[in-house]
Enzyme design. Structure first.
Site, PDB file in Angstrom:
ATOM      1  N   CYS A 221       0.826  -1.204   0.000  1.00 43.25           N
ATOM      2  CA  CYS A 221       0.000   0.000   0.000  1.00 43.25           C
ATOM      3  C   CYS A 221       0.862   1.257   0.000  1.00 43.25           C
ATOM      4  O   CYS A 221       1.662   1.477   0.904  1.00 43.25           O
ATOM      5  CB  CYS A 221      -0.958  -0.067   1.185  1.00 43.25           C
ATOM      6  SG  CYS A 221      -1.083   1.427   2.116  1.00 43.25           S
TER       7      CYS A 221
ATOM      8  N   ASP B 234       7.769  43.296 -17.382  1.00 42.11           N
ATOM      9  CA  ASP B 234       7.261  44.502 -17.995  1.00 42.11           C
ATOM     10  C   ASP B 234       7.988  45.659 -17.319  1.00 42.11           C
ATOM     11  O   ASP B 234       8.223  45.615 -16.121  1.00 42.11           O
ATOM     12  CB  ASP B 234       5.754  44.605 -17.746  1.00 42.11           C
ATOM     13  CG  ASP B 234       5.132  45.766 -18.480  1.00 42.11           C
ATOM     14  OD1 ASP B 234       5.512  45.987 -19.641  1.00 42.11           O
ATOM     15  OD2 ASP B 234       4.292  46.448 -17.895  1.00 42.11           O
TER      16      ASP B 234
ATOM     17  N   THR C 201       7.365  49.248 -17.106  1.00 39.99           N
ATOM     18  CA  THR C 201       6.699  50.303 -16.346  1.00 39.99           C
ATOM     19  C   THR C 201       5.835  49.731 -15.229  1.00 39.99           C
ATOM     20  O   THR C 201       4.976  48.899 -15.464  1.00 39.99           O
ATOM     21  CB  THR C 201       5.830  51.158 -17.289  1.00 39.99           C
ATOM     22  OG1 THR C 201       6.623  51.512 -18.398  1.00 39.99           O
ATOM     23  CG2 THR C 201       5.327  52.385 -16.582  1.00 39.99           C
TER      24      THR C 201
ATOM     25  N   ASP D 239       1.930  44.043 -14.439  1.00 41.73           N
ATOM     26  CA  ASP D 239       0.991  44.594 -13.472  1.00 41.73           C
ATOM     27  C   ASP D 239      -0.374  43.918 -13.556  1.00 41.73           C
ATOM     28  O   ASP D 239      -1.230  44.124 -12.704  1.00 41.73           O
ATOM     29  CB  ASP D 239       0.873  46.114 -13.606  1.00 41.73           C
ATOM     30  CG  ASP D 239       0.453  46.533 -15.007  1.00 41.73           C
ATOM     31  OD1 ASP D 239      -0.069  45.681 -15.757  1.00 41.73           O
ATOM     32  OD2 ASP D 239       0.651  47.706 -15.355  1.00 41.73           O
TER      33      ASP D 239
END
Ligand code: ADP
Ligand code: MG
Length: 638
Positions: free
Chosen positions: A289, A333, A335, A529
């Site tokens: 098991c 990203d 900005t 963002d």
């Protein structure tokens, strides 16, 4: 033997101590019977003791057998529960009642233990909810009255005294104060917030009295949603778990068949004793098991999710953890992610007319826009005492600029490339723009039909920890790439400071194409963002939302960093790697012990007792090892 597949306790069991649950009571009941049987065995009669062992075994195996039959009726013949039932009943028939009772008892112990691991992780998340105060001071007609925080209605005004915790998600109506949001975002540096700013239930109001307008009811405030998200993530199955499921489907029939062969073949064909080989066959079933294996993955994942959530790192399930651990590249990203996202105007270059005319027109065009560059221009105009000209028909030209009708003529504010494509920027203008871009500034051109009025240069500060974050990632063997809609010169200048690669001049569509291209060469995290780069986040192996406030972050991406620290990208990868390492250790331990005892059982070197103890031991070790992740500090480099 130990735990079963259904590792989630029943809903009614969630808030109980282990000894109050059905499984806990079973452990205590069968444990007591076992103890009684042993006392009887040593001080009274073996015969009476035998019946006590049989009773302990039958009581203990009954709920297991019920689950086995339920699975059988649902068309799943090979389950751990089935294996367990056959082994226990078989053991009774060969007169091993004592062993059978012990196996059943330990199986129950294993199940309780498994629940404990998941509950520990859950409790550490649930504890967050306790940080929301139980009562709130509602203000009506100038009178404050104490009410149940859970009964607060949207739109009500609550008073929060300095030192108190905020009772609801809301916006500040009056007052300015430092707010410690660590319970929600993991960020313990207090933030100064004032009228109009959003606050979260559970945060601490450090300095001054605030009046807050409730914007969310108690059950869907941010902290409740984080808790729900983590709990949901726990139940989402990881590919590794599905692998174990698939594995069991072949493994269980195989082990049952093997046990049957071991029990039947030697006595039937080689004249061996039936008792010995049936015993060995049954022992094999018990050892077979894969209980430790089955609990190893969910326990590790639950611990890792809890550890992350306490630091505002949310990963939506085991699949995300696996993908994060495999990351070889991170795309950012620019900005708002690598930079603060709040550019400030550094230069205003007048090409035609006066500076105040230039600012008045630019502000007029941008007055409808929420782009960070637009906001910088509006702040500059205000600071210079210039009133924006009235504009009509304002619209955004995504990735290029903005357009509006100002003083009876169409005017634009946009990238130098867009301006020169429109025939409004001459060689001199282009050169002046290029010079400022090479300094890492973003330059926009204010122009009318075929006529440039001037240039506005802006600079956005890199986040304090951006350089450290990129350095940590490269020390971990991960390449970082900056994606930006800015031009190549500005991109190169900023990427150079941060020590990373860059891809510039990207329209929103180009970002998606760039991501798809990079994904081909290895696991890629895209950090953005989550607002205007959702398609890029979706195209990456894992999209991580950062720096946009919790609302968007929780909804859009497959992971979120609520603390606005770039270094948390590295920390999240460390946590995911640690979780996968932990899972590998657990799987190895579980399968390794299994293999050893399968062999020693077939050759009769070990019997039921040792095999049972070994599996229980493995279950305990796997659980403890998974719990280590609760104390893992992903911010620790190295
Ligand atoms: P980023 O990838 O840095 O977020 P965007 O895709 O939003 O950049 O914009 C790309 C370029 O388009 C900007 O660098 C700017 O030159 C121009 N631009 C976009 N929106 C505006 C705006 N509202 N006002 C002026 N220029 C804009
Ligand atoms: Mg952007």
């Amino acid at each position: 033997g130990a735990a079963g597949h259904n590792h989630a306790s029943s809903p009614a069991d969630l808030d109980k101590h282990w000894y109050q649950t059905a499984k806990g009571k079973l452990v205590i009941g069968t444990g007591l019977l076992l103890a009684v049987a042993w006392i009887v065995k040593f001080f009274a009669s073996e015969q009476i003791a035998l019946w006590t062992f049989v009773a302990a075994c039958l009581i203990g195996v009954a709920p297991v057998a019920r689950r086995a039959f339920a699975a059988l009726r649902a068309g799943i013949p090979f389950t751990i529960e089935g294996l367990m039932t056959i082994a226990a009943v078989g053991a009774l028939f060969i007169g091993a009642a004592e062993e059978a009772a012990l196996v059943v008892f330990l199986f129950a112990v294993g199940e309780v233990l498994e629940g404990v691991a998941a509950d520990r992780a859950r409790a550490s998340i649930r504890a967050l909810a306790n940080l929301v105060p139980k009562t709130a001071l509602v203000e009506e007609n100038g009178v404050a009255r104490e009410v149940d925080a859970a009964s607060l209605q949207i739109g009500q005004l609550v008073l929060v005294r300095p030192g108190d915790r905020i009772p609801a998600d809301g916006t500040i109506a009056e007052g300015t104060s430092g707010i410690d949001e660590s319970p929600v975002t993991g960020e313990s540096m207090p933030k100064t917030k004032g009228p109009g700013d959003a606050v979260f239930a559970g945060s601490i109001n450090a300095e001054a009295a605030l009046r807050i307008t409730v914007t969310k009811s108690a059950e869907d405030n941010t902290i409740s949603r984080i808790i729900a998200l983590v709990e949901e993530a726990e139940s989402a199955r990881a590919p590794t778990e599905r692998f174990i499921d698939r594995f069991s489907r072949y493994y269980m029939p195989a082990i049952t068949g093997l046990a049957l062969l071991v029990a039947v073949v030697p006595p039937l064909f080689f004249g061996q004793a039936w008792g010995t080989w049936v015993y060995r066959g049954l022992a094999l079933l018990l050892i077979g098991c894969p209980c430790a294996l089955v609990i190893s993955v969910p326990a590790s994942i639950a611990s890792a999710l809890a550890t992350g959530a306490k630091r505002g790192m949310l990963m939506k399930g085991g699949t995300v953890i696996e993908a994060v651990a495999r990351t070889t590249q991170v795309a950012f990203d620019k900005t708002g992610t690598l930079t603060v996202g709040r550019p400030a105007v550094t230069d205003v270059v007048v090409l035609d007319g006066t500076e105040s005319d230039l600012l008045a027109i630019a502000a007029g065009v941008e007055s409808g826009s929420s782009h960070p560059l637009a906001e910088a221009i509006l702040r500059k105009a205000e600071a210079a005492g210039v009133t924006a000209l009235l504009s009509t028909g304002a619209r955004a030209l995504i990735g290029k600029g903005a357009e509006a009708n100002v003083a009876g003529e169409v005017a634009w504010v946009g990238s130098p490339r867009f301006a020169s494509d429109s025939g409004a920027l001459d060689g001199l203008g282009i050169r002046r723009a290029s010079d400022m871009e090479a300094e890492g500034k973003t330059v926009v051109v204010v122009f009318r039909e075929r006529k440039a009025l001037g240039l506005i240069a802006m600079r956005d500060q890199p986040r304090d920890d951006a350089i450290a974050a990129i350095a940590q990632l490269s020390a971990m063997g991960i390449t970082s790439v900056m994606l930006t809609g800015d031009n190549a010169r500005t991109g190169a200048a900023i990427a150079g400071v941060l020590g990373m690669q860059h891809r510039a001049d990207l329209m929103p569509d180009d970002k998606v194409t760039a991501i798809k291209d990079m994904v081909k060469s290895g696991g890629l995290i895209m950090v953005g963002d989550g607002i205007n780069d959702a398609p890029a986040l979706a195209a990456a192996s894992v999209g991580v939302a950062m720096g946009s406030g919790t609302d968007v972050a929780l909804e859009t991406a497959s992971a979120a960093l609520l603390r606005n620290r770039v270094t948390d990208v590295a920390a999240m990868i460390r946590l995911a790697r640690a979780a996968m390492g932990n899972i590998r250790q657990n799987v190895t331990l579980a399968l390794g012990l299994k293999a050893v005892f399968l062999v020693t059982t077939i050759f009769g070197m070990t019997g039921l007792w040792i095999a049972i103890m070994a599996d229980t031991g493995a279950t305990v070790l796997v659980t403890l090892n998974a719990l280590r992740l609760l104390r893992f500090n992903p911010e620790n480099e190295g």
